[in-house]
Motif scaffolding. Sequence first.
Motif, PDB file in Angstrom:
ATOM      1  N   ARG B  29       0.349  -1.182   0.153  1.00 30.12           N
ATOM      2  CA  ARG B  29       0.042  -0.099  -0.174  1.00 30.12           C
ATOM      3  C   ARG B  29       1.196   1.314   0.191  1.00 30.12           C
ATOM      4  O   ARG B  29       1.482   1.081   0.159  1.00 30.12           O
ATOM      5  CB  ARG B  29      -0.879  -0.004   1.689  1.00 30.12           C
ATOM      6  CG  ARG B  29      -2.145  -1.380   1.411  1.00 30.12           C
ATOM      7  CD  ARG B  29      -2.811  -1.046  -0.023  1.00 30.12           C
ATOM      8  NE  ARG B  29      -2.622  -2.177  -0.787  1.00 30.12           N
ATOM      9  CZ  ARG B  29      -2.979  -2.066  -1.837  1.00 30.12           C
ATOM     10  NH1 ARG B  29      -4.157  -1.587  -2.151  1.00 30.12           N
ATOM     11  NH2 ARG B  29      -2.994  -2.796  -2.973  1.00 30.12           N
ATOM     12  N   ARG B  34      -2.328   3.988   5.421  1.00 32.45           N
ATOM     13  CA  ARG B  34      -2.837   2.080   5.145  1.00 32.45           C
ATOM     14  C   ARG B  34      -2.439   0.923   5.356  1.00 32.45           C
ATOM     15  O   ARG B  34      -2.608  -0.046   5.967  1.00 32.45           O
ATOM     16  CB  ARG B  34      -3.279   2.201   4.024  1.00 32.45           C
ATOM     17  CG  ARG B  34      -4.263   2.822   2.837  1.00 32.45           C
ATOM     18  CD  ARG B  34      -5.509   2.185   2.525  1.00 32.45           C
ATOM     19  NE  ARG B  34      -6.294   2.992   2.104  1.00 32.45           N
ATOM     20  CZ  ARG B  34      -7.657   2.909   1.548  1.00 32.45           C
ATOM     21  NH1 ARG B  34      -7.449   1.063   1.762  1.00 32.45           N
ATOM     22  NH2 ARG B  34      -8.405   3.693   1.246  1.00 32.45           N
TER      23      ARG B  34
ATOM     24  N   LEU C  25      -8.107  -2.797   2.840  1.00 33.42           N
ATOM     25  CA  LEU C  25      -6.764  -2.563   2.490  1.00 33.42           C
ATOM     26  C   LEU C  25      -7.426  -2.467   1.036  1.00 33.42           C
ATOM     27  O   LEU C  25      -6.146  -1.557   0.103  1.00 33.42           O
ATOM     28  CB  LEU C  25      -5.421  -3.205   2.648  1.00 33.42           C
ATOM     29  CG  LEU C  25      -5.220  -4.036   3.552  1.00 33.42           C
ATOM     30  CD1 LEU C  25      -4.602  -4.684   4.269  1.00 33.42           C
ATOM     31  CD2 LEU C  25      -5.029  -2.835   4.550  1.00 33.42           C
ATOM     32  N   THR C  26      -8.591  -2.294   0.695  1.00 32.42           N
ATOM     33  CA  THR C  26      -8.348  -1.911  -0.977  1.00 32.42           C
ATOM     34  C   THR C  26      -9.502  -1.197  -0.963  1.00 32.42           C
ATOM     35  O   THR C  26      -9.422  -0.308  -2.323  1.00 32.42           O
ATOM     36  CB  THR C  26      -8.962  -3.288  -1.727  1.00 32.42           C
ATOM     37  OG1 THR C  26      -9.739  -3.936  -1.409  1.00 32.42           O
ATOM     38  CG2 THR C  26      -7.568  -3.832  -2.396  1.00 32.42           C
ATOM     39  N   VAL C  27     -10.014  -0.034  -0.837  1.00 37.06           N
ATOM     40  CA  VAL C  27     -11.186   0.752  -1.003  1.00 37.06           C
ATOM     41  C   VAL C  27     -10.679   1.425  -1.171  1.00 37.06           C
ATOM     42  O   VAL C  27      -9.462   1.507  -0.451  1.00 37.06           O
ATOM     43  CB  VAL C  27     -12.170   0.123   0.472  1.00 37.06           C
ATOM     44  CG1 VAL C  27     -13.289  -0.832   0.548  1.00 37.06           C
ATOM     45  CG2 VAL C  27     -11.955   0.607   2.143  1.00 37.06           C
ATOM     46  N   LYS C  28     -11.515   2.798  -1.908  1.00 40.26           N
ATOM     47  CA  LYS C  28     -11.412   4.093  -1.989  1.00 40.26           C
ATOM     48  C   LYS C  28     -10.864   4.541  -1.043  1.00 40.26           C
ATOM     49  O   LYS C  28     -10.067   5.439  -0.966  1.00 40.26           O
ATOM     50  CB  LYS C  28     -11.761   4.515  -3.248  1.00 40.26           C
ATOM     51  CG  LYS C  28     -11.211   4.009  -4.507  1.00 40.26           C
ATOM     52  CD  LYS C  28     -10.124   4.455  -5.019  1.00 40.26           C
ATOM     53  CE  LYS C  28     -10.089   3.719  -6.453  1.00 40.26           C
ATOM     54  NZ  LYS C  28     -10.392   2.871  -7.192  1.00 40.26           N
ATOM     55  N   LYS C  29     -12.370   4.884   0.005  1.00 40.45           N
ATOM     56  CA  LYS C  29     -12.268   5.862   1.218  1.00 40.45           C
ATOM     57  C   LYS C  29     -11.279   5.269   2.099  1.00 40.45           C
ATOM     58  O   LYS C  29     -11.666   4.675   1.956  1.00 40.45           O
ATOM     59  CB  LYS C  29     -13.438   6.371   1.267  1.00 40.45           C
ATOM     60  CG  LYS C  29     -14.674   6.789   0.172  1.00 40.45           C
ATOM     61  CD  LYS C  29     -15.873   6.927  -0.174  1.00 40.45           C
ATOM     62  CE  LYS C  29     -15.770   8.251   1.735  1.00 40.45           C
ATOM     63  NZ  LYS C  29     -15.260   9.761   0.893  1.00 40.45           N
ATOM     64  N   LEU C  30     -11.017   6.439   2.716  1.00 44.00           N
ATOM     65  CA  LEU C  30     -10.104   5.595   4.001  1.00 44.00           C
ATOM     66  C   LEU C  30     -10.817   5.846   5.419  1.00 44.00           C
ATOM     67  O   LEU C  30     -10.518   5.169   5.687  1.00 44.00           O
ATOM     68  CB  LEU C  30      -8.895   6.747   4.468  1.00 44.00           C
ATOM     69  CG  LEU C  30      -7.920   6.894   4.827  1.00 44.00           C
ATOM     70  CD1 LEU C  30      -6.840   5.557   4.255  1.00 44.00           C
ATOM     71  CD2 LEU C  30      -6.361   7.733   4.662  1.00 44.00           C
ATOM     72  N   ALA C  33     -12.185   2.023   5.430  1.00 43.99           N
ATOM     73  CA  ALA C  33     -11.101   1.593   5.958  1.00 43.99           C
ATOM     74  C   ALA C  33     -10.783   1.298   7.075  1.00 43.99           C
ATOM     75  O   ALA C  33     -11.137   0.287   7.706  1.00 43.99           O
ATOM     76  CB  ALA C  33      -9.861   1.613   4.959  1.00 43.99           C
ATOM     77  N   ASP C  82      -8.173  10.855   0.639  1.00 44.54           N
ATOM     78  CA  ASP C  82      -8.038   9.611  -0.267  1.00 44.54           C
ATOM     79  C   ASP C  82      -7.502   8.676  -0.676  1.00 44.54           C
ATOM     80  O   ASP C  82      -6.928   9.832  -1.837  1.00 44.54           O
ATOM     81  CB  ASP C  82      -9.504   9.504  -0.095  1.00 44.54           C
ATOM     82  CG  ASP C  82     -10.099   9.935   0.555  1.00 44.54           C
ATOM     83  OD1 ASP C  82     -11.468   9.897   0.577  1.00 44.54           O
ATOM     84  OD2 ASP C  82      -9.626   9.539   2.230  1.00 44.54           O
ATOM     85  N   ASP C  83      -7.496   8.014  -0.869  1.00 47.01           N
ATOM     86  CA  ASP C  83      -5.383   7.910  -1.271  1.00 47.01           C
ATOM     87  C   ASP C  83      -5.426   5.715  -1.882  1.00 47.01           C
ATOM     88  O   ASP C  83      -6.426   5.508  -0.680  1.00 47.01           O
ATOM     89  CB  ASP C  83      -4.231   7.851  -0.926  1.00 47.01           C
ATOM     90  CG  ASP C  83      -3.497   8.178  -2.354  1.00 47.01           C
ATOM     91  OD1 ASP C  83      -3.348   8.102  -3.837  1.00 47.01           O
ATOM     92  OD2 ASP C  83      -2.589   8.817  -2.170  1.00 47.01           O
ATOM     93  N   GLN C  84      -5.150   5.514  -2.593  1.00 48.25           N
ATOM     94  CA  GLN C  84      -4.510   4.100  -2.814  1.00 48.25           C
ATOM     95  C   GLN C  84      -3.285   3.281  -0.939  1.00 48.25           C
ATOM     96  O   GLN C  84      -2.847   2.315  -0.820  1.00 48.25           O
ATOM     97  CB  GLN C  84      -3.943   2.946  -3.639  1.00 48.25           C
ATOM     98  CG  GLN C  84      -5.115   2.436  -4.295  1.00 48.25           C
ATOM     99  CD  GLN C  84      -6.116   1.344  -3.657  1.00 48.25           C
ATOM    100  OE1 GLN C  84      -5.490   0.689  -2.787  1.00 48.25           O
ATOM    101  NE2 GLN C  84      -6.862   1.117  -4.177  1.00 48.25           N
TER     102      GLN C  84
END
Lengths: 229, 118, 84
Positions: B29, B34, C25-30, C33, C82-84
């Motif tokens: 990530r 994250r 770990l893969t959704v767009k919005k933090l 998560a 928001d990020d990956q």
Amino acid sequence: MIRNIAGLIITAAAAAVLFAMAPGLDVPEELHGPAGYYVENGLEETGSVNLVTAIVVAYRGMDTLGEVVVLFSASTAVVLILTLIPMATGPSRPSPVVELTARVLPGAISLFGIYVVTHGHLSPGGGFPGGAVVASSFLLVLLGTTGMPGSSRLLTAVESLAGISFGLMGFWGAMILGQFLNSTVIPGGTPGTLVSAGLIPLISLAIGAKVASELSGVFASYRKKGGEA
Amino acid sequence: MNYTAVFYWSLAVTAMGLVLTGIWGVLTRRNVLRIALAFTLADTGVNLLLVWTGFLPGRGAPIMDGTVSSVVDPLPQALVLTSIVIGVAVAALFVVVGVLASRKSGSADVRRMKELKW
Amino acid sequence: MSPELLAAIAGGTGVMMLAAAVAALTVKKLISAIIITGFVSLSASVLFFLMNAPDVAITEASIGAAASTVIFLWGRGRIGGDDQ
């Protein structure tokens, strides 16, 4: 792309290591190691009905002392670094539902937290979860207001006093019985009542006060603007 | 089908799966928060695995008030109690240092944080 | 509790936790998560209770699902975006 492939390869290698350590395909039947000794003699030696509290406070008290030091240093570091990060905007006014809840609930929540701390040797609980519940009630009060929290000096003073008293109680055991953190310096009553198990309820009280004031201090320091200590 | 064995091993597979998901998340990530979340997931998985090693199916909780005759291993539970509290302290430190680093380098992307070397 | 019931609850909760962990770990919005991670901690508390560890279950529920989520939410408030 390379990062994803390399990540998958390393995770597959870690999976291979983890599954190679799986013992076999049958379910075990016996307690192994020192667990048998704790289960047989824990109730008579310490007087506490809850075996996990007896291990955390009495048998492995040194590990708990080290953990208290780690928690103290981590929370101090968090509060120190937070003075360097200015907040972009001030806190916004909470909605009426949150304000009303923050006036009604914190008393009941902290009462439950104090119950969990003081009955740590009789039922599941102890210093750590009880302290966290009391800190949650403080957090609810913090979320219901917009101003600065109360005196953080009081929180720091309570935290330091609780930590010092934990160490002093350990030395008390060392002075009288020759063993650090021996919990039988106070004569225990009958197991199953509130006043029993020697030093264990007092040490649970110290741990609960320390965890509660530490977590509350961390939550309160998020509210301050950057630059204040 | 031996449902006790299914119960026993499904707990272990869940815990190991969480640890592996956390490791994968830390490696792949880009956002620093994250990575902190993946670390917390791996920490939860490790705690589950530790309590699982002391678990014997069919026995009761380690509270000796006379209602159960045989108990599970209380030692991993005592150690995991400490570990959970330390885990939240480490997560707090992780988040705070990550926020500070993102302020200094201008974005929350870990690939941009190359100027923080001495 | 019968072994079939225990196996069903543990298996279902396990599958749900693993799917939620990958989703966190893969959704767009933090913010999604962070909330999903709090949910994974709460399910771990259920698994601790099934393994006959009530102290650990109480501790994980009060610390992992409450204090940890609040810490992450405050961190996200200071980063934004928001990020990956």
